[in-house]
Design a protein around this motif. Structure first.
Motif, PDB file in Angstrom:
ATOM      1  N   GLN A  51     -17.320  86.842  -0.787  1.00 31.64           N
ATOM      2  CA  GLN A  51     -18.919  87.138  -0.877  1.00 31.64           C
ATOM      3  C   GLN A  51     -18.937  86.852  -2.409  1.00 31.64           C
ATOM      4  O   GLN A  51     -19.932  86.614  -2.752  1.00 31.64           O
ATOM      5  CB  GLN A  51     -19.102  88.650  -0.686  1.00 31.64           C
ATOM      6  CG  GLN A  51     -19.226  89.105   0.728  1.00 31.64           C
ATOM      7  CD  GLN A  51     -20.226  88.199   1.690  1.00 31.64           C
ATOM      8  OE1 GLN A  51     -21.314  88.026   1.041  1.00 31.64           O
ATOM      9  NE2 GLN A  51     -19.875  87.606   2.615  1.00 31.64           N
ATOM     10  N   ALA A  52     -18.033  87.317  -3.361  1.00 32.10           N
ATOM     11  CA  ALA A  52     -18.195  86.997  -4.689  1.00 32.10           C
ATOM     12  C   ALA A  52     -18.331  85.343  -4.886  1.00 32.10           C
ATOM     13  O   ALA A  52     -19.107  84.921  -5.834  1.00 32.10           O
ATOM     14  CB  ALA A  52     -17.103  87.685  -5.559  1.00 32.10           C
ATOM     15  N   GLY A  53     -17.634  84.533  -4.008  1.00 33.70           N
ATOM     16  CA  GLY A  53     -17.748  83.233  -4.424  1.00 33.70           C
ATOM     17  C   GLY A  53     -19.214  82.567  -3.933  1.00 33.70           C
ATOM     18  O   GLY A  53     -19.842  81.726  -4.475  1.00 33.70           O
ATOM     19  N   ARG A  54     -19.716  83.227  -2.794  1.00 33.64           N
ATOM     20  CA  ARG A  54     -20.911  82.959  -2.383  1.00 33.64           C
ATOM     21  C   ARG A  54     -22.059  83.304  -3.478  1.00 33.64           C
ATOM     22  O   ARG A  54     -22.920  82.348  -3.447  1.00 33.64           O
ATOM     23  CB  ARG A  54     -21.153  83.385  -0.928  1.00 33.64           C
ATOM     24  CG  ARG A  54     -22.228  83.170  -0.115  1.00 33.64           C
ATOM     25  CD  ARG A  54     -22.421  83.715   1.247  1.00 33.64           C
ATOM     26  NE  ARG A  54     -23.581  83.602   1.813  1.00 33.64           N
ATOM     27  CZ  ARG A  54     -23.758  82.360   2.641  1.00 33.64           C
ATOM     28  NH1 ARG A  54     -22.623  81.569   3.025  1.00 33.64           N
ATOM     29  NH2 ARG A  54     -24.773  81.915   3.447  1.00 33.64           N
ATOM     30  N   SER A  55     -21.944  84.485  -4.025  1.00 33.27           N
ATOM     31  CA  SER A  55     -22.826  84.843  -5.049  1.00 33.27           C
ATOM     32  C   SER A  55     -22.769  83.946  -6.175  1.00 33.27           C
ATOM     33  O   SER A  55     -23.882  83.419  -6.528  1.00 33.27           O
ATOM     34  CB  SER A  55     -22.496  86.465  -5.310  1.00 33.27           C
ATOM     35  OG  SER A  55     -22.689  87.354  -4.175  1.00 33.27           O
ATOM     36  N   LEU A  56     -21.737  83.406  -6.359  1.00 35.99           N
ATOM     37  CA  LEU A  56     -21.492  82.642  -7.647  1.00 35.99           C
ATOM     38  C   LEU A  56     -22.344  81.111  -7.468  1.00 35.99           C
ATOM     39  O   LEU A  56     -22.866  80.875  -8.333  1.00 35.99           O
ATOM     40  CB  LEU A  56     -20.137  82.259  -7.856  1.00 35.99           C
ATOM     41  CG  LEU A  56     -19.721  81.278  -9.081  1.00 35.99           C
ATOM     42  CD1 LEU A  56     -20.054  81.611 -10.364  1.00 35.99           C
ATOM     43  CD2 LEU A  56     -18.305  80.866  -8.857  1.00 35.99           C
ATOM     44  N   ILE A  57     -21.990  80.917  -6.157  1.00 32.41           N
ATOM     45  CA  ILE A  57     -22.911  79.675  -5.975  1.00 32.41           C
ATOM     46  C   ILE A  57     -24.417  79.695  -6.010  1.00 32.41           C
ATOM     47  O   ILE A  57     -24.869  78.847  -6.516  1.00 32.41           O
ATOM     48  CB  ILE A  57     -22.423  79.073  -4.552  1.00 32.41           C
ATOM     49  CG1 ILE A  57     -21.041  78.465  -4.551  1.00 32.41           C
ATOM     50  CG2 ILE A  57     -23.381  77.924  -3.861  1.00 32.41           C
ATOM     51  CD1 ILE A  57     -20.409  78.215  -3.020  1.00 32.41           C
ATOM     52  N   ALA A  58     -24.728  80.744  -5.558  1.00 30.27           N
ATOM     53  CA  ALA A  58     -26.281  81.087  -5.482  1.00 30.27           C
ATOM     54  C   ALA A  58     -26.645  81.494  -6.934  1.00 30.27           C
ATOM     55  O   ALA A  58     -27.994  80.874  -6.955  1.00 30.27           O
ATOM     56  CB  ALA A  58     -26.367  82.546  -4.710  1.00 30.27           C
ATOM     57  N   GLU A  59     -25.866  81.883  -8.061  1.00 31.13           N
ATOM     58  CA  GLU A  59     -26.370  82.120  -9.027  1.00 31.13           C
ATOM     59  C   GLU A  59     -26.447  80.756  -9.979  1.00 31.13           C
ATOM     60  O   GLU A  59     -26.952  80.775 -11.021  1.00 31.13           O
ATOM     61  CB  GLU A  59     -25.300  82.871  -9.731  1.00 31.13           C
ATOM     62  CG  GLU A  59     -25.459  84.360  -9.416  1.00 31.13           C
ATOM     63  CD  GLU A  59     -24.327  85.178  -9.851  1.00 31.13           C
ATOM     64  OE1 GLU A  59     -23.490  84.872 -10.428  1.00 31.13           O
ATOM     65  OE2 GLU A  59     -24.369  86.436  -9.232  1.00 31.13           O
TER      66      GLU A  59
END
Length: 429
Positions: A404-412
């Motif tokens: 989930q942290a990786g997915r959030s990083l991409i979105a940011e």
């Protein structure tokens, strides 16, 4: 300078042309590949090229081709009347490009002889050329400039490894950089480096990394079940997927797998060599450890599902994301050996925790962001890799949090495609 360069190319071609002939024979594409690299197209290819408004995107291999996908999609949406031609240097990159719905036509990139490049430009007649990352071929760049064709470097980068070499040739490089209309660079460091090499500051922009702009995958339970069925993967069996591996890494991974099995752990290993033709070589390493393996190309619906202690070897192209989707843990290769690493964001795109080695100079900024976000872990040795694999398989809650942290990083970090397209549109509109 160009006379000397062409003379050197003639000498190099005495080795280069036989090399591509042998490579082509291996893939069964020798005549076509060599013809295209020499600017000799079939009547069907010439017919397609005639009368088209063409954007030419050059991506040397697999990584560059995949990185360009968000830009290809946006170009197609904004300029539907144009056709997109993609050229590659490698056979694997060419195969990936042919599988993209956004690409209208694929060719091999021409050898950089002045007469070959001139012939290709006369036949293609592109309205714009976009070069992905850093592919600066003197005759190609010069010919585009002479024909007043806008030439844009997109997702540009200068790695720690390549930058000193470019600096050494700076006096020769500067006239080539003057031929570019714009430089859309991955980071501020890359933007500063290309400026220091001689690119005009007004033509340079830090547009960000296109790899962050890939569509975030939302797979349903039915999607995952279909993928597991396709690859004959059982439910509730932990899966470690090693993607884009290179020689030297597979032996370490298979030895680690043997250790984990000897500890009575239940899991399955999937290995995706960067170059699929190496699968037979990897299969020998698996056999040496007395482990059963199957090739992806040999799977069929009537086969039994894989069991713990077996290995799935991927000898096909274009399936990395599918396999990351069904993984519990992903290791990205080209990083335990001094290759420079491969795309570390693909695992995060699918909300998976990612491990990688210390040789990630090609993805230095991304690797640092993944570590800071808690989405990835860097290991310095095969021993550390084993320790981290054990920890993460024993802690599924942490695995989910990392994904989930990786997915959030991409979105940011999205927006590179929009900024790049805005820059390109200036030269089209």
């Amino acid at each position: 300078m160009y006379l000397l360069y062409n003379a050197l190319l003639v000498l190099v071609s005495l080795v280069l042309v036989p090399y591509y002939l042998l490579r082509g024979l291996r893939y069964g594409k020798s005549r076509r590949g060599i013809r295209e690299r020499l600017g000799r197209f079939s009547p069907e290819q010439l017919e397609w090229l005639q009368g088209k408004r063409i954007f030419w995107v050059h991506a040397v291999s697999v990584g560059e081709t995949r990185a360009a996908v968000p830009l290809l999609k946006q170009l197609k949406q904004k300029y539907p009347e144009h056709k997109i031609l993609v050229t590659n240097v490698t056979e694997t990159g060419h195969a990936v490009a042919k599988g993209l719905s956004e690409v209208d036509f694929c060719l091999f990139f021409p050898f950089d002889f002045s007469w070959v490049v001139r012939r290709v430009f006369q036949q293609v007649k592109p309205e714009l050329v976009a070069i992905v990352e850093t592919e600066i071929w003197p005759n190609f760049v010069r010919q585009a400039n002479l024909l007043n064709i806008p030439l844009v470097l997109v997702n540009g980068r200068l790695s720690d490894r390549s930058y000193p070499r470019y600096r050494f040739f700076r006096p020769l490089l500067r006239p080539l950089l003057e031929c570019f209309s714009a430089f859309c660079m991955q980071s501020q460091v890359d933007a500063e480096r290309i400026s220091q090499l001689g690119a005009e500051t007004r033509r340079v922009e830090n547009t960000g990394n296109l790899k962050y702009d890939h569509e975030l995958k939302e797979l349903t339970g039915d999607d995952l079940a279909r993928l597991r069925q396709e690859y004959r993967l059982p439910e509730n069996l932990p899966i470690l997927v090693a993607g884009s591996t290179h020689a030297g890494e597979e032996k370490l991974l298979i030895s680690l797998y043997r250790e984990l099995l000897d500890e009575n752990r239940e899991l399955l290993l999937v290995v995706i060599p960067r170059h699929p033709e190496r699968c037979r070589e990897v299969q020998v390493l698996v056999d040496e450890q007395r482990i059963e393996s199957r090739l992806r190309s040999a799977l069929s619906e009537d086969q039994t599902a894989f069991a713990s202690g077996q290995v799935l070897l991927i000898d096909t192209l274009g399936e990395v994301l599918n396999l990351y989707a069904v993984a519990d843990l992903v290791f990205v290769g080209g990083s335990l050996v001094p290759v420079g690493g491969h795309n570390l964001l693909e695992a995060s795109l699918l909300s998976k925790p990612v491990l990688f080695g210390r040789h990630v100079q090609n993805f230095r900024e991304i690797s640092e962001k993944l570590i800071r976000a808690g989405a990835g872990v860097k290991v310095n040795s095969a021993q550390e890799l084993g320790q981290q694999v054990r920890k993460l398989f024993d802690d599924p809650i942490r695995c989910r949090a990392m994904g989930q942290a990786g997915r959030s990083l991409i979105a940011e970090n999205t927006g590179a495609t929009e900024r790049t397209l805005r820059r390109i549109s200036y030269y089209i509109d």
